[in-house]
Design a protein around this motif. Structure first.
Motif, PDB file in Angstrom:
ATOM      1  N   LEU A 132       0.835  -1.206   0.000  1.00  0.00           N
ATOM      2  CA  LEU A 132       0.000   0.000   0.000  1.00  0.00           C
ATOM      3  C   LEU A 132       0.872   1.259   0.000  1.00  0.00           C
ATOM      4  O   LEU A 132       1.004   1.946   1.009  1.00  0.00           O
ATOM      5  CB  LEU A 132      -0.915  -0.020   1.233  1.00  0.00           C
ATOM      6  N   PRO A 133       1.457   1.592  -1.134  1.00  0.00           N
ATOM      7  CA  PRO A 133       2.377   2.740  -1.178  1.00  0.00           C
ATOM      8  C   PRO A 133       1.721   4.081  -0.869  1.00  0.00           C
ATOM      9  O   PRO A 133       2.411   5.024  -0.454  1.00  0.00           O
ATOM     10  CB  PRO A 133       2.907   2.700  -2.617  1.00  0.00           C
ATOM     11  N   LEU A 134       0.413   4.207  -1.059  1.00  0.00           N
ATOM     12  CA  LEU A 134      -0.264   5.473  -0.797  1.00  0.00           C
ATOM     13  C   LEU A 134      -0.653   5.643   0.665  1.00  0.00           C
ATOM     14  O   LEU A 134      -1.009   6.748   1.083  1.00  0.00           O
ATOM     15  CB  LEU A 134      -1.522   5.600  -1.663  1.00  0.00           C
ATOM     16  N   LEU A 135      -0.601   4.569   1.440  1.00  0.00           N
ATOM     17  CA  LEU A 135      -1.044   4.630   2.834  1.00  0.00           C
ATOM     18  C   LEU A 135       0.065   5.232   3.695  1.00  0.00           C
ATOM     19  O   LEU A 135       0.974   4.539   4.148  1.00  0.00           O
ATOM     20  CB  LEU A 135      -1.430   3.239   3.334  1.00  0.00           C
ATOM     21  N   ASP A 136      -0.053   6.534   3.966  1.00  0.00           N
ATOM     22  CA  ASP A 136       0.979   7.254   4.714  1.00  0.00           C
ATOM     23  C   ASP A 136       0.837   7.119   6.224  1.00  0.00           C
ATOM     24  O   ASP A 136       1.829   7.234   6.953  1.00  0.00           O
ATOM     25  CB  ASP A 136       0.946   8.745   4.358  1.00  0.00           C
ATOM     26  N   HIS A 137      -0.394   6.930   6.704  1.00  0.00           N
ATOM     27  CA  HIS A 137      -0.626   6.948   8.146  1.00  0.00           C
ATOM     28  C   HIS A 137      -1.527   5.794   8.579  1.00  0.00           C
ATOM     29  O   HIS A 137      -2.506   5.479   7.891  1.00  0.00           O
ATOM     30  CB  HIS A 137      -1.324   8.253   8.565  1.00  0.00           C
ATOM     31  N   VAL A 138      -1.207   5.207   9.733  1.00  0.00           N
ATOM     32  CA  VAL A 138      -2.089   4.264  10.409  1.00  0.00           C
ATOM     33  C   VAL A 138      -2.189   4.715  11.862  1.00  0.00           C
ATOM     34  O   VAL A 138      -1.184   4.804  12.564  1.00  0.00           O
ATOM     35  CB  VAL A 138      -1.571   2.811  10.333  1.00  0.00           C
ATOM     36  N   PHE A 139      -3.402   5.040  12.281  1.00  0.00           N
ATOM     37  CA  PHE A 139      -3.645   5.486  13.655  1.00  0.00           C
ATOM     38  C   PHE A 139      -4.566   4.471  14.343  1.00  0.00           C
ATOM     39  O   PHE A 139      -5.566   4.054  13.757  1.00  0.00           O
ATOM     40  CB  PHE A 139      -4.335   6.853  13.687  1.00  0.00           C
ATOM     41  N   THR A 140      -4.246   4.098  15.561  1.00  0.00           N
ATOM     42  CA  THR A 140      -5.121   3.195  16.302  1.00  0.00           C
ATOM     43  C   THR A 140      -6.023   3.997  17.238  1.00  0.00           C
ATOM     44  O   THR A 140      -5.620   5.033  17.781  1.00  0.00           O
ATOM     45  CB  THR A 140      -4.327   2.177  17.128  1.00  0.00           C
ATOM     46  N   LEU A 141      -7.242   3.481  17.414  1.00  0.00           N
ATOM     47  CA  LEU A 141      -8.186   4.158  18.299  1.00  0.00           C
ATOM     48  C   LEU A 141      -7.798   3.994  19.763  1.00  0.00           C
ATOM     49  O   LEU A 141      -8.104   4.852  20.595  1.00  0.00           O
ATOM     50  CB  LEU A 141      -9.595   3.613  18.065  1.00  0.00           C
ATOM     51  N   GLU A 142      -7.114   2.903  20.080  1.00  0.00           N
ATOM     52  CA  GLU A 142      -6.729   2.671  21.475  1.00  0.00           C
ATOM     53  C   GLU A 142      -5.557   3.555  21.910  1.00  0.00           C
ATOM     54  O   GLU A 142      -5.579   4.114  23.015  1.00  0.00           O
ATOM     55  CB  GLU A 142      -6.350   1.197  21.679  1.00  0.00           C
ATOM     56  N   ASP A 143      -4.546   3.681  21.066  1.00  0.00           N
ATOM     57  CA  ASP A 143      -3.321   4.390  21.478  1.00  0.00           C
ATOM     58  C   ASP A 143      -3.186   5.794  20.887  1.00  0.00           C
ATOM     59  O   ASP A 143      -2.827   6.739  21.591  1.00  0.00           O
ATOM     60  CB  ASP A 143      -2.093   3.552  21.080  1.00  0.00           C
TER      61      ASP A 143
END
Length: 518
Positions: A132-143
């Protein structure tokens, strides 16, 4: 005085926060989470500012993978404030489905729960991140989420045209890969407003639903309908009859949305008599297999007098038709088209219009129809035809009074036996009348002579035989429609929104995975 209307959710939330600042807007008791309209607005604004500070901007695609929880609604509204395109994902997605959806949607960010039940969301995303080259960010709801909303960035909501794309919602994907329907802010707000008005929703009402928020009925009908009317949305993590009874009673819910399978499960559940459901006033039941007798019983026995059958799909921003909560035909029909919609019935092969009472494909036209399928012009051209008519793939007819009757189920579920067209819904309605049948689905199975023959899968709640059910049908409908084979099932394969997957039932029959009813 003329009611205030909005074609974009952010001004609607600003008004709600001003008019009903301390009224509850979101209630998720399983999280012990409650938000007033003012807190809802402030949290969404803080999240929008935090995402903007990290380089996300208007037009970017932001995906959300999470179970029903209070943050879900806030993420949706933050995307609206930013002018970003909101991409809610099915909570059942695992690695392959998730990789497809995130790649096909060109999502730049994903906000997700770390895991839900046995599905390790973060672990799955981490495993496919290289694809997934376009996926710059992954944020979790817990942390990550608590830190994101704790900041203050002086964010000013973007000025977004109502006609701009608000959401990319994936279809159920019961056959092949799902398609991403592009819906505008105006389409979503108009549809939710029209349906909420028909159902009689008012400020102070409390609307709960068994439908996942990633489904159009959850994030459009329920959330945006409640927002525009000043009602609270009462969320549940998943459907369980006893838990629904407890929530309706504890939260004094006045509206309920569900599907036929959920209403049947609640109606026949022995624990229902132990709970006070008298706060319920009205609600909706969507699905091509709505049984009018079941809806009538729910309305009388819960009680829930304003319960109504409704009809729609993702490509139409949720509902095409909806009766009023006092329409005397609200169980037998799906009512008249919502304001802004036209409906017609057409021959599925010739596309010529059908007359009143004649079964054909339901087609819809209006400003709430999707813009198209994302990066899929071929499927868009097949679905939205000349004149702007949306082909639903569902069968039904229009009465002389303009009310829509869902009759026959899905076009692809139609059984062709020796050249005769057979509509499963007609047979299902007959079989459902037997006291020993809790639930039923009718579908076609291959036959060397006829091409297809009629099969039925039933979930019994008492003793019944194939011969008894065949005799019941033979007394009511033509002989060629009588099920040639009847299977017994304990549980039906369901879509995430609670509809029976007939494609899977056909496969079970082919693989001899169902026991025949004696």
């Amino acid at each position: 005085m003329r009611p205030v209307t909005f074609d974009h959710p952010w001004p609607a939330l600003e008004r709600a926060a001003s008019v009903w600042p301390d009224a509850e807007a979101l209630v998720f008791s399983h999280q012990q989470a409650r938000r007033t309209f003012r807190h809802y607005r402030d949290e969404a604004l803080a999240l929008a500012g935090a995402l903007s500070a990290r380089g996300l901007k208007a037009g970017d695609h932001i995906a959300l993978l999470a179970e029903n929880r209070v943050e879900w609604a806030v993420v949706q509204m933050a995307c609206a404030a930013m002018g970003a395109v909101f991409v809610p994902l099915n909570t059942h997605y695992r690695k392959d489905d998730l990789a497809y959806a995130l790649k096909q949607s060109d999502s730049r960010a994903l906000i997700c729960s770390t895991k839900y039940r046995s599905n390790p969301y973060l672990e799955n995303v981490t495993a496919i991140r290289g694809e997934l080259p376009l996926l710059d960010h992954v944020f979790t709801l817990e942390d990550d989420y608590p830190r994101l909303v704790a900041g203050r960035h002086g964010f000013t909501p973007a000025t977004t045209e109502p006609s701009s794309v608000a959401s990319l919602l994936y279809t159920s994907g019961t056959t092949g890969f799902p398609k991403g329907a592009l819906l505008s802010h105006r389409a979503m707000m108009m549809d939710a407003r029209g349906a909420a008005a028909r159902l009689g929703l008012e400020a102070g009402d409390r609307w709960t639903s068994i439908i996942p928020l990633f489904h159009c009925a959850g994030c459009i009908l329920n959330l945006l309908g409640s927002l525009q009317k000043g009602a609270a949305y009462v969320g549940v993590p998943s459907f369980d009859p006893e838990n629904m009874f407890r929530i309706i009673e504890a939260e004094r819910c006045t509206f309920l949305s569900g599907v036929p399978t959920s209403y049947l499960a609640m109606l026949d559940h022995p624990a229902r008599k132990n709970h006070d459901l008298s706060s319920l006033k009205a609600g909706s039941c969507g699905g091509a297999d709505c049984n009018p007798d079941v809806l009538k019983r729910c309305a009388e026995e819960f009680p829930m007098p304003g319960l109504a059958q409704v009809y729609g799909q993702t490509e139409g921003a949720t509902l095409f038709a909806c009766p009023s909560s006092h329409d005397p035909l609200r169980w037998e029909t799906a009512g008249e088209p919502l304001p802004g919609y036209e409906l017609r019935i057409a021959n599925p092969e010739t596309l010529e219009p059908c007359g009143p009472g004649e079964i054909g494909e339901i087609q819809a036209r209006g400003s709430m129809v999707m813009e198209g399928y994302y990066r899929n012009p071929e499927a868009t051209a097949e679905t939205i035809i000349d004149g702007g008519w949306l082909r639903t793939g569902d069968l039904g007819y229009l009465r002389d009074d303009g009310r829509l009757v869902i009759a026959g189920g899905r076009l692809r579920d139609m059984i062709i036996r020796g050249g005769e067209n057979i509509y499963p819904a007609e047979i299902e309605n007959v079989l459902q009348e037997h006291d020993a049948v809790a639930q039923v689905a009718v579908f076609g199975v291959p036959d060397e002579y006829y091409g297809e023959i009629v099969a039925a899968a039933v979930k019994p709640i008492g003793t019944v035989t194939t011969a008894v059910l065949q005799a019941l049908c033979a007394a009511r409908i033509a002989k060629f429609k009588v099920p040639a084979v009847v299977f017994r099932v304990e549980n039906f394969p369901l879509t995430p929104s609670g509809k029976i997957r007939k494609v899977e039932l056909r496969q079970w029959a082919k693989e001899n995975r169902m026991e025949r009813l004696p």
